[in-house]
Design an enzyme around this catalytic site. Structure first.
Site, short mmCIF file in Angstrom:
data_model
loop_
_atom_site.label_atom_id
_atom_site.label_comp_id
_atom_site.label_asym_id
_atom_site.label_seq_id
_atom_site.Cartn_x
_atom_site.Cartn_y
_atom_site.Cartn_z
CG ASP A 181 -30.44 -27.01 -0.21
OD1 ASP A 181 -31.34 -27.84 -0.40
OD2 ASP A 181 -29.28 -27.15 -0.62
CB THR A 182 -34.80 -21.73 -0.31
OG1 THR A 182 -33.54 -21.36 -0.82
CG2 THR A 182 -35.55 -20.50 0.13
CB ALA A 183 -38.14 -23.48 3.82
#
Length: 525
Positions: A338-340
């Site tokens: 989970d990353t942006a």
């Protein structure tokens, strides 16, 4: 799901949330440059995508300064506490992935905002944080992605975190106004006092006092001694382009290794979407992962042989090990996803490619005191095996999946690209660059085309090649026949992550593409 690219003649912003992209465009319109806008986007993402990223997490940056004519990297990752040691987990098989004992590392995000904006920005930190403060204080429509993340991980939240992210004990619905007043107050303190307010002032005191009272390991000294670092990026030459990645503790070098291997193949003779295309990319990446898993850690603690790993002769050896009809039997460790990722290009030619994360959805699940800051659980990836290259030690950076990318042509940015996902980041980056560079795809098409991800995820016993069912059935059958453990994924499956890209053509036009799986937007001017 098909859509064309957004094209700007002067600027471009891409991110996984439309409000974050709007924050970047707003700062550009106020006279800020790409660095100002990138920090504004980053801060906005910390508010509007809180299950993915936040002020309690890390960030890595690649920036091209038009005035300097060079690319620089900033490592905004935090270190383990001075007081945390392997014997803190005596009798346990692994570091817990949630809670205050998840070896929570010092958040590097705020330091990176200050460093990037101070070194190259035009506005003040307070000015670029204005949109994020507005979103947190006034609220915003909760995204479908945050709702899904809350369903998945809501049970892992501490009472303080649940009070924020599960108001009234309920999972908020998509579209509901979501307010984070405590976080707004913390952002205001940061805007007024700068990075020292975070690392040496009231914010550090609140977090460290909470951690000490709750059985965690971070102290005020850990915050006071934190400092990110400007670094020379790693690079390789690939078909007339110089491709850049952040050096270790980032895994970025794996993508450069894969490109060095792929350089030995003629893509003019390989049809996009064919068995040969997918097989070749998967095998090149698997070989890169094999080496990564043996060496990647904090380079301050152990030397990493990058000269050998990134050498063209070594790539030739690896390319020779690939069989055209048989998958290599290799394995890898599961990592979080989970990353942006986001990117900005301005009118002057400055370009920033950056990525940030809490590691797992909602990170450690811990909100520290009254700060509204959700702390990352990146430290849970340390090993408790003293012989492991990434073994837990005090004041150490862990193996990091975050890796923004940039490719330059004739010394100027041509492609900025990156994606959410742990193991998937080098894989999707390689897909994006080969599609844009070899097959002439615009960023939106490159992002929207079918994707794959190889490797293990948490709880999965096998090394599967998950590949979307939009890939031809005959191609999937060929891959299985070659020995790949093919697992069909649905169209636009979320397991593929959120990828975004910008390309800059010979006219200087900026084309942007954002992932249909995300809540993102490309905004060009």
């Amino acid at each position: 799901m098909r859509r064309g690219p957004v094209i700007g003649t002067k600027t471009m912003v891409v991110s996984p949330h439309y409000l974050a992209s709007a924050a970047g465009a707003q700062v550009l319109a106020k006279g800020g440059n790409a660095y100002d806008a990138a920090v504004a986007v980053s801060a906005a993402l910390a508010v509007v995508y809180p299950h993915m990223t936040g002020l309690g997490g890390d960030a890595f940056w690649l920036g091209y300064s038009a005035s300097e004519g060079r690319v620089r990297a900033y490592n905004g990752s935090g270190r383990s506490g001075y007081a945390v040691r392997r014997d803190c987990y005596a009798g346990e098989e692994a570091i817990p992935r949630r809670g205050v004992r998840s070896a929570i590392t010092v958040p590097g995000m705020a330091d990176s905002w200050s460093a990037v904006q101070r070194e190259y920005g035009r506005l003040t930190l307070a000015e670029v944080l204005e949109p994020a403060i507005g979103y947190s204080a006034g609220g915003f429509p909760l995204s479908p992605d945050q709702h899904g993340g809350s369903v998945l991980a809501g049970a892992a939240l501490s009472p303080e975190a649940a009070a924020v992210y599960l108001p009234g004990g309920q999972i908020p619905a998509a579209g509901e106004r979501f307010v984070q007043r405590q976080l707004a107050g913390t952002l205001r303190t940061l805007a007024a006092g700068g990075r020292d307010a975070f690392y040496k002032g009231s914010i550090a005191k609140e977090i460290s006092d909470y951690m000490q009272a709750s059985g965690g390991y971070l102290t005020r000294d850990d915050f006071a001694d934190h400092q990110g670092s400007w670094e020379e990026p790693l690079q390789t030459e690939y078909h007339g382009h110089t491709v850049y990645q952040v050096p270790p503790n980032s895994q970025g070098f794996t993508a450069l290794m894969a490109l060095n291997i792929l350089e030995h193949y003629n893509f003019a003779e390989i049809r996009h979407g064919s068995y040969e295309y997918y097989h070749l990319l998967v095998e090149a990446l698997k070989l890169s992962f094999r080496d990564r898993d043996q060496v990647l850690t904090d380079p301050s603690f152990r030397s990493i042989p990058l000269d050998r790993l990134l050498s063209k002769p070594y790539a030739a050896q690896l390319a020779a090990a690939i069989s055209p009809r048989k998958a290599l039997a290799l394995s890898s460790e599961p990592v979080g996803r989970d990353t942006a990722y986001a990117a900005v290009v301005d009118e002057e030619g400055n370009a920033v490619s950056f990525i940030q994360s809490l590691y797992f959805e909602f990170g450690s699940g811990v909100v520290a005191g009254n700060t509204g800051i959700l702390l990352q659980n990146r430290g849970s990836f340390f090993s408790l095996d003293p012989a492991h290259v990434n073994t837990l030690e005090p004041h150490k950076r862990t193996f990091h999946t975050l890796m923004p990318a940039m490719a330059c042509r004739d010394g100027k940015p041509a492609y900025l690209y990156g994606t959410q996902g742990g193991e998937g980041q080098p894989q999707t980056q390689t897909l994006l660059l080969t599609r844009m560079l070899h097959y002439g795809m615009d960023p939106q098409t490159a992002v929207s085309e079918p994707r794959f991800v190889w490797g293990r995820t948490w709880g999965e016993p096998t090394q599967e090649l998950r590949i979307e069912n939009r890939v031809a059935e005959a191609v999937r059958a060929e891959l299985a026949e070659a020995g790949h453990l093919v697992r069909e994924a649905q169209s636009y499956d979320g397991v593929m992550g959120h990828a975004h890209a910008i390309s800059i053509d010979s006219n200087g036009y900026r084309s942007g593409g954002t992932d249909p799986r995300s809540d993102g937007a490309a905004i060009g001017w």
